[in-house]
Design an enzyme around this catalytic site. Structure first.
Site, short mmCIF file in Angstrom:
data_model
loop_
_atom_site.label_atom_id
_atom_site.label_comp_id
_atom_site.label_asym_id
_atom_site.label_seq_id
_atom_site.Cartn_x
_atom_site.Cartn_y
_atom_site.Cartn_z
N ASN A 183 68.60 -16.33 -63.81
CA ASN A 183 68.48 -15.44 -62.98
C ASN A 183 69.20 -15.45 -61.70
O ASN A 183 69.02 -16.10 -60.91
CB ASN A 183 67.21 -14.43 -63.81
CG ASN A 183 66.50 -16.16 -63.30
OD1 ASN A 183 66.17 -16.00 -62.42
ND2 ASN A 183 65.58 -16.52 -64.11
N GLU B 160 61.44 -14.14 -64.32
CA GLU B 160 61.59 -14.55 -62.76
C GLU B 160 61.40 -13.65 -61.85
O GLU B 160 61.70 -13.89 -60.51
CB GLU B 160 62.36 -15.99 -63.11
CG GLU B 160 61.53 -16.58 -63.88
CD GLU B 160 62.47 -17.92 -64.44
OE1 GLU B 160 61.47 -19.28 -64.49
OE2 GLU B 160 62.84 -18.05 -64.01
N HIS C 293 68.27 -18.76 -59.85
CA HIS C 293 68.50 -20.04 -60.54
C HIS C 293 68.44 -20.53 -61.71
O HIS C 293 69.32 -19.14 -62.36
CB HIS C 293 67.07 -19.16 -60.75
CG HIS C 293 65.55 -20.01 -61.52
ND1 HIS C 293 65.75 -21.36 -61.55
CD2 HIS C 293 65.13 -19.71 -62.56
CE1 HIS C 293 64.94 -21.78 -62.15
NE2 HIS C 293 65.13 -20.40 -62.80
ZN LIG Z 1 63.56 -20.71 -64.73
#
Ligand SMILES: [Zn+2]
Length: 221
Positions: free
Chosen positions: A41, A86, A105
């Site tokens: 993400n 997240e 990420h």
């Molecule tokens: Zn992850």
């Protein structure tokens, strides 16, 4: 578009360019093989909101209309797109360090592999093998495993990103933070290459010393 309505310091055209750049970087990250499936993400901060990739969509399929917009202050979505699970990792990191304007990420293979090795979890850091890595990343810490999307993981990551630009997550992947997406992309690619060097040399490569890294910083400052 709904998410260009949040005026905070930069104008709509700059905001639109930032969003287009975010979409391009999402595609690049998937093309480079730094994520697979719907993993990973990416977010940017503009004013007091973040634009973040949504849950359950591959980064290679992201468009501007699929981005979730979330208030940094309240953590509430400002459009009807559900953010990455997240999201708290991103929000807490932006709140912890006001110099962060972009976060990436990924679950890239070599970085995730090195982050899963018992030798590196808890205390040790990943050595720096190349000057680029030594300069931009330095000695990269690994934080212990926490459930993806959990508040515990978000807090652990934000604690590290308050002080430095990158961290490895045991049995999971990596997170980097920078003042813009290009610098964040540099970091994530440097980390994956450095981790790959570790494996193709069977961990026997000579890392740069603390003094050599210090010299690099002095040379390029
Ligand atoms: Zn992850």
């Amino acid at each position: 578009m709904k998410y260009f309505e949040h005026k905070q310091g930069i104008n709509d055209m700059e905001k639109q360019q930032a969003v287009e750049n975010l979409v391009d970087i999402c595609h690049h990250v998937q093309e480079k093989g730094l994520v697979s499936g719907t993993g990973g993400n990416i977010s940017i901060k503009t004013g007091n909101v973040i634009y973040i990739t949504p849950t359950s969509v591959a980064l290679g399929k992201i468009t501007d209309k699929l981005l979730s917009v979330v208030s940094i202050e309240t953590g509430k979505p400002l459009n009807d797109i559900t953010p990455s699970k997240e999201i708290m990792m991103h929000l807490l990191s932006y709140r912890a360090n006001e110099n962060i304007h972009a976060i990436i990420h990924v679950h890239s293979v070599y970085a995730a592999a090195i982050a899963s090795m018992p030798d590196f979890i808890h205390d040790k850091t990943i050595p720096a093998y190349t000057p680029g890595y030594g300069l931009r990343v330095g000695c990269l810490p690994v934080i212990p495993y926490e459930v993806p999307g959990s508040m515990e993981l978000a807090q652990s990551v934000a604690t590290v990103l308050k002080e430095r630009n990158s961290v490895l997550l045991a049995n999971h992947g990596s997170v980097v933070a920078a003042k813009n997406l290009e610098k964040a992309l540099d970091l994530i690619e440097e980390i994956e290459e450095n981790a790959k060097l570790f494996f193709i040399t069977n961990g026997k490569a000579n890392p740069l010393s603390r003094e050599q890294i210090q010299t690099l910083h002095e040379y390029y400052k």
